[in-house]
Motif scaffolding. Structure first.
Motif, PDB file in Angstrom:
ATOM      1  N   CYS A   2       1.170   9.566  -0.876  1.00  0.00           N
ATOM      2  CA  CYS A   2       0.947   9.079  -2.238  1.00  0.00           C
ATOM      3  C   CYS A   2      -0.510   8.686  -2.450  1.00  0.00           C
ATOM      4  N   LYS A   3      -1.122   8.182  -1.408  1.00  0.00           N
ATOM      5  CA  LYS A   3      -2.534   7.810  -1.495  1.00  0.00           C
ATOM      6  C   LYS A   3      -3.387   9.063  -1.732  1.00  0.00           C
ATOM      7  N   LEU A   4      -3.117  10.116  -0.945  1.00  0.00           N
ATOM      8  CA  LEU A   4      -3.887  11.359  -1.075  1.00  0.00           C
ATOM      9  C   LEU A   4      -3.632  12.037  -2.420  1.00  0.00           C
ATOM     10  N   LEU A   5      -2.376  12.020  -2.850  1.00  0.00           N
ATOM     11  CA  LEU A   5      -2.009  12.674  -4.107  1.00  0.00           C
ATOM     12  C   LEU A   5      -2.253  11.784  -5.321  1.00  0.00           C
ATOM     13  N   ARG A   6      -2.726  10.565  -5.064  1.00  0.00           N
ATOM     14  CA  ARG A   6      -3.062   9.589  -6.111  1.00  0.00           C
ATOM     15  C   ARG A   6      -1.902   9.352  -7.077  1.00  0.00           C
ATOM     16  N   ARG A   7      -0.794   8.988  -6.449  1.00  0.00           N
ATOM     17  CA  ARG A   7       0.371   8.668  -7.265  1.00  0.00           C
ATOM     18  C   ARG A   7       1.000   7.383  -6.731  1.00  0.00           C
ATOM     19  N   ARG A   8       1.864   6.830  -7.516  1.00  0.00           N
ATOM     20  CA  ARG A   8       2.538   5.592  -7.150  1.00  0.00           C
ATOM     21  C   ARG A   8       3.596   5.920  -6.097  1.00  0.00           C
ATOM     22  N   CYS A   9       3.649   5.135  -5.044  1.00  0.00           N
ATOM     23  CA  CYS A   9       4.614   5.355  -3.969  1.00  0.00           C
ATOM     24  C   CYS A   9       5.942   4.713  -4.359  1.00  0.00           C
ATOM     25  N   SER A  18       0.349   4.707   5.702  1.00  0.00           N
ATOM     26  CA  SER A  18      -0.975   4.623   5.066  1.00  0.00           C
ATOM     27  C   SER A  18      -2.104   4.476   6.077  1.00  0.00           C
ATOM     28  N   SER A  43       0.833  -1.199   0.000  1.00  0.00           N
ATOM     29  CA  SER A  43       0.000   0.000   0.000  1.00  0.00           C
ATOM     30  C   SER A  43       0.870   1.252   0.000  1.00  0.00           C
TER      31      SER A  43
END
Length: 157
Positions: free
Chosen positions: A10-17, A29, A5
């Motif tokens: 990265c989750k908020l910005l919708r990008r690959r971590c 996360s 995850s």
């Protein structure tokens, strides 16, 4: 992180971590609100720049400070944590004054007891001492100021 995850950032910005994501060690996360509030106040780009300028061993402390300040800015957009600090400093000052008043009251009571214990027949001197003590106390003088005034006027032994 790079694994299962993405970090909260990265989750908020919708990008690959990415494997070397600067946010991953500090914004897990399972705590998305922590990054969300920092992002809202400072912006992801600014946070990233700040973290890059801080040595790795100090980044955790820097993130804690950013989270604290972001929360303070949400409560008080103008003053942030400075407003909270100022409020607490004023509260400490008020409590110090209350302590000084309580100590002056204790001093006055001790002086009364000392006077009664000595069984001094000169009640006029005792009444003057008591009146002076309470006058000083009621005008906000500190214990040290009360003692000094009484010493100067030979009422304190």
């Amino acid at each position: 992180m790079g694994g299962n995850s993405p970090c909260a950032s990265c989750k908020l910005l919708r990008r690959r971590c990415a494997k070397d994501c600067i946010f991953a060690p500090f914004f897990p996360s399972d705590d998305p609100q922590k990054f969300a509030i920092v992002h809202k106040v400072f912006g992801a780009s600014n946070v990233s720049k700040m973290l890059q300028e801080v040595p790795f061993h100090q980044r955790s402390d820097a993130v804690s400070s950013l989270v604290y300040e972001a929360n303070a800015r949400m409560r008080d957009p103008v003053y942030g944590c400075v407003g909270a600090i100022t409020f607490l400093q004023n509260q400490v000052s008020q409590l110090q004054m209350q302590l000084a008043i309580a100590q002056a009251e204790i001093l006055c009571i001790q002086m009364q007891q000392d006077q009664h214990t000595a069984n001094d027949p000169d009640q006029l001197g005792f009444e003057e001492e008591e009146e002076k003590c309470f006058l000083l106390h009621d005008n906000g003088f500190s214990v040290a100021q009360v003692q000094e005034t009484l010493k100067r006027e030979s009422l304190w032994t």
